[in-house]
Design an enzyme around this catalytic site. Structure first.
Site, short mmCIF file in Angstrom:
data_model
loop_
_atom_site.label_atom_id
_atom_site.label_comp_id
_atom_site.label_asym_id
_atom_site.label_seq_id
_atom_site.Cartn_x
_atom_site.Cartn_y
_atom_site.Cartn_z
N HIS A 166 0.84 -1.20 0.00
CA HIS A 166 0.00 0.00 0.00
C HIS A 166 0.88 1.25 0.00
CE1 HIS A 166 -3.26 -2.66 1.33
NE2 HIS A 166 -4.11 -1.65 1.23
N ASN A 198 8.22 -3.68 4.20
CA ASN A 198 6.80 -3.32 4.23
C ASN A 198 6.14 -3.69 5.55
OD1 ASN A 198 4.21 -2.51 3.15
ND2 ASN A 198 3.75 -4.68 2.79
#
Lengths: 344, 344
Positions: A166, A198
């Site tokens: 994201h 991440n």
């Protein structure tokens, strides 16, 4: 099949034989590649010499330039013998940076790398306090507003070894289920190293951004990928090198780095804005690494991305974020909170 | 100095120490990076919900999207707690694809790679027959319409090992000195391998395009760079790798390949168009190599570049160039003509 051709042509070097090219051509004869994706109508082309209405749909994904009725030809005897803008009869080549206005963010898409150019979100203490969205109800989505041939696909990420990372974090958009769902479009994703980045350092960095909303009344965050050169120690030349993942053929670029440009606002009209720019490699980063080591001058992000983030923000309104506040991660607290969350 | 920071930050890996970052920050404190390059005025922002006049200058380099007065928030209780488009108060991030309308061509510039996205020219038998421009009067020029921080520079090419490779060839623009001069903007250049490519095979290919104007009443050529992935035989993954040249720091990308999309028109309104797309590596290519080995389906160029070249050209108007005419170079004749020309 057609996606394979990109891969195949990449292999067409000066030494490659005719076979590969012939294969491409036999598979997809040139005159079968007809797609009328551009719905832009020539009758709506704004003329350069006057102001004419432009429909909102064209403004949001800006329309091609007009065909000049005559070139700015100054030293030519008689009329110019050519009309290069006549090409646009066949459609304007672009590039189109597909803009999407979501509830919680706006994104601009790069059709060449199949990653965003940038995503711009806005968070406040109030927006973060609302809990009406839950990511367990969200699913990753291909962005069908992007033409098929330029779209990042779910299958491109499958078994790629990278997370669907994201750019606007889902956790910033809990104030509505729709707002959260919209963060799951692949046009809000880049391939990111999962473990150690991440799911770790980058997640702590996202948490840092949210914590700013406890100090500042309004926080804007622009996030996106970079493709930076590294110096080759052998030949001393600079090279950009990045993987391209995809199935059945390479499609989505794996950025070498990511940036965030943070605007922490004092909430007053024309007030002070604390600006911070950060660049991190798409790689494992130890939690012990101080956040401030990744702070860079804003211009570094601008030169590397080809974008400009604060061209209209006057110097006298700017502060430096990491002078105004402590730019450090709270890894332990974050980990504890995640653990607590997992138990719920 | 500031350009060095791009190079420096590229070296900031997860393992790099604080020293490099501190050096960047000491050299150029963040809050000194103030540039007001974007002259776009908020008062002229077209609203998304209605049609309003847009000045021509903004249409030609399309303006940022408007700040939506309210987000399309559907399932939110009460007003949305955030306004992501508020960011645009600080300027729209872009990307801006600097369009330039020259006498003989139109170009679109990529601020990230410092190369064009595409250049689109138009040639005819008549335009090629006029000889009012001579390249000995032309000089290579930096394009000052591109903001300094995104501009390709003469010094970037100096001793880079690459030619300043015209995308629209100077030889196509002899019909006026200005038209020819304008091909010398660096925004019409890419770094190209000289011997064996720019000065040889690619030059023969450009000559092929000119010869088409002897057969077709009107010929349009779109040219530009590509950055294509190659499969690594060791790990079987696909990587894009390209050099970045520049002085004092890497600035201009060296494309891995170049494309040309050719539209050979029959000269009739709504008439037939013979389309040919070609992709060649930025590398030495033997003159013996048949041109048709580099022909590709148009969609290959589109997928690789993120652009669209014929979205509004109906299938029934299209022909395939290399079926309609012989796609082959005339190397000997060209060499002879060059020799003859040199004697003049």
């Amino acid at each position: 099949m057609s996606k394979t051709t990109l891969a195949v042509i990449a292999a067409v070097s000066a030494g490659a034989g005719a076979a590969a090219t012939a294969t491409i051509l036999n598979l997809r004869p040139n005159n079968k590649h007809v797609e009328v994706l551009n719905t832009y109508s020539p009758s709506a082309i704004p003329l350069p010499s006057s102001s004419v209405p432009v429909p909102a749909s064209q403004v949001f994904n800006p329309p091609p330039p007009p065909a000049p009725s005559s070139s700015p030809v100054s030293n030519v005897k008689g009329p110019a013998p050519v009309n290069p803008a006549g090409l646009f009869e066949y459609g304007f080549p672009g590039p189109v940076a597909d803009l999407a206005a979501r509830q919680a963010f706006i994104s601009s898409y790069d059709r060449r790398t199949r990653n965003p150019h940038w995503v711009a979100e806005h968070i406040t203490a109030e927006s973060l306090s609302r809990r009406e969205g839950d990511r367990k109800h969200s699913t990753f989505l291909e962005d069908e507003s992007v033409p098929e041939k330029f779209r990042a696909k779910l299958k491109d990420y499958f078994r790629s070894g990278y997370d669907r990372g994201h750019q606007v974090p889902a956790a910033d958009c809990k104030w509505s289920q729709t707002a959260m769902d919209e963060t799951f479009y692949l046009s809000n994703m880049c391939p990111q190293v999962g473990e150690g980045f991440n799911r770790d350092y980058w997640a702590h960095f996202e948490d840092f951004c949210r914590r700013l909303a406890g100090t500042y009344p309004s926080v804007r965050i622009v996030t996106g990928p970079l493709y930076l050169p590294q110096k080759d120690p052998v030949d001393n030349k600079w090279y950009v090198k990045y993987e391209v993942v995809g199935s059945p053929a390479p499609n989505v670029a794996v950025p070498t780095h990511f940036y965030k440009v943070i605007f922490a606002e004092d909430g007053k009209q024309g007030g002070q804005v604390a600006v911070g720019a950060f660049v991190m490699p798409n790689a494992v980063i130890p939690n012990s690494k101080p956040l401030q080591e990744f702070e860079v001058p804003l211009e570094v992000v601008e030169r590397a991305s080809g974008l400009e983030f604060a061209s209209k923000l006057p110097a006298q309104r700017r502060k430096r974020l990491c002078v105004e506040t402590s730019c450090s991660l709270v890894v332990k607290e974050y980990a504890d909170r995640q653990k607590a969350f997992a138990k719920k």
